[in-house]
Design a protein around this motif. Structure first.
Motif, PDB file in Angstrom:
ATOM      1  N   ALA A 171       0.846  -1.202   0.000  1.00 10.69           N
ATOM      2  CA  ALA A 171       0.000   0.000   0.000  1.00 10.69           C
ATOM      3  C   ALA A 171       0.877   1.245   0.000  1.00 10.69           C
ATOM      4  N   GLY A 172       1.973   1.180   0.765  1.00  9.30           N
ATOM      5  CA  GLY A 172       2.910   2.304   0.786  1.00  9.30           C
ATOM      6  C   GLY A 172       3.555   2.540  -0.570  1.00  9.30           C
ATOM      7  N   VAL A 173       3.899   1.465  -1.269  1.00  7.87           N
ATOM      8  CA  VAL A 173       4.496   1.587  -2.610  1.00  7.87           C
ATOM      9  C   VAL A 173       3.501   2.250  -3.557  1.00  7.87           C
ATOM     10  N   ILE A 174       2.261   1.817  -3.499  1.00  5.11           N
ATOM     11  CA  ILE A 174       1.232   2.410  -4.364  1.00  5.11           C
ATOM     12  C   ILE A 174       1.100   3.904  -4.088  1.00  5.11           C
ATOM     13  N   ARG A 175       1.059   4.260  -2.806  1.00 12.95           N
ATOM     14  CA  ARG A 175       0.959   5.672  -2.419  1.00 12.95           C
ATOM     15  C   ARG A 175       2.171   6.464  -2.922  1.00 12.95           C
ATOM     16  N   MET A 176       3.344   5.879  -2.758  1.00 14.48           N
ATOM     17  CA  MET A 176       4.569   6.564  -3.182  1.00 14.48           C
ATOM     18  C   MET A 176       4.569   6.820  -4.685  1.00 14.48           C
ATOM     19  N   ILE A 177       4.115   5.838  -5.457  1.00 20.49           N
ATOM     20  CA  ILE A 177       4.060   6.009  -6.907  1.00 20.49           C
ATOM     21  C   ILE A 177       3.046   7.088  -7.271  1.00 20.49           C
ATOM     22  N   GLU A 178       1.878   7.055  -6.619  1.00 21.81           N
ATOM     23  CA  GLU A 178       0.852   8.066  -6.888  1.00 21.81           C
ATOM     24  C   GLU A 178       1.335   9.461  -6.545  1.00 21.81           C
ATOM     25  N   GLU A 179       2.190   9.571  -5.522  1.00 21.16           N
ATOM     26  CA  GLU A 179       2.720  10.870  -5.103  1.00 21.16           C
ATOM     27  C   GLU A 179       3.938  11.286  -5.909  1.00 21.16           C
ATOM     28  N   GLY A 180       4.420  10.430  -6.782  1.00 21.38           N
ATOM     29  CA  GLY A 180       5.577  10.758  -7.601  1.00 21.38           C
ATOM     30  C   GLY A 180       6.885  10.743  -6.825  1.00 21.38           C
ATOM     31  N   ARG A 181       6.990   9.884  -5.821  1.00 22.60           N
ATOM     32  CA  ARG A 181       8.187   9.818  -4.987  1.00 22.60           C
ATOM     33  C   ARG A 181       9.387   9.307  -5.767  1.00 22.60           C
ATOM     34  N   ASP A 182      10.545   9.491  -5.182  1.00 22.86           N
ATOM     35  CA  ASP A 182      11.814   9.105  -5.775  1.00 22.86           C
ATOM     36  C   ASP A 182      11.842   7.603  -6.084  1.00 22.86           C
ATOM     37  N   CYS A 183      12.358   7.247  -7.248  1.00 19.50           N
ATOM     38  CA  CYS A 183      12.417   5.860  -7.706  1.00 19.50           C
ATOM     39  C   CYS A 183      13.164   4.972  -6.717  1.00 19.50           C
TER      40      CYS A 183
END
Length: 95
Positions: free
Chosen positions: A25-37
């Protein structure tokens, strides 16, 4: 083969799976937020390790139960070679 988890074993597997669920769930959120690869990949690797550990715990429990089944002759007619092949397939699925 039906697995029978008890007490601490069940709790440990469920905790690992819940941890992986939270990490995904955290990975999904991070991707949606445009976080660092790099951050996303690090979190994804942690989720993968949690799933692997849960899988290994399940296989270890299965091995214990299979050994018990063989010793008492309750394996529903499955010979040792068929059981070995089935267990090998399980191990390889996590490799």
């Amino acid at each position: 083969m039906e697995l029978a988890f008890e007490g601490a074993d069940l709790k440990a597997v469920l905790n690992r799976l819940r941890r992986a669920q939270g990490q995904i769930a955290g990975v999904i959120r991070m991707i949606e937020e445009g976080r660092d690869c790099e951050d996303v990949v690090t979190q994804l690797a942690a989720a993968s390790r949690a799933l692997d550990r849960a899988g290994f715990a399940i296989i270890a429990t299965g091995l214990q139960q299979c050994a018990s089944d063989v010793e008492t002759g309750r394996r529903n007619g499955e010979d040792s070679e068929a059981m070995r092949a089935r267990l090998e397939k399980l191990f390889l699925s996590l490799a």
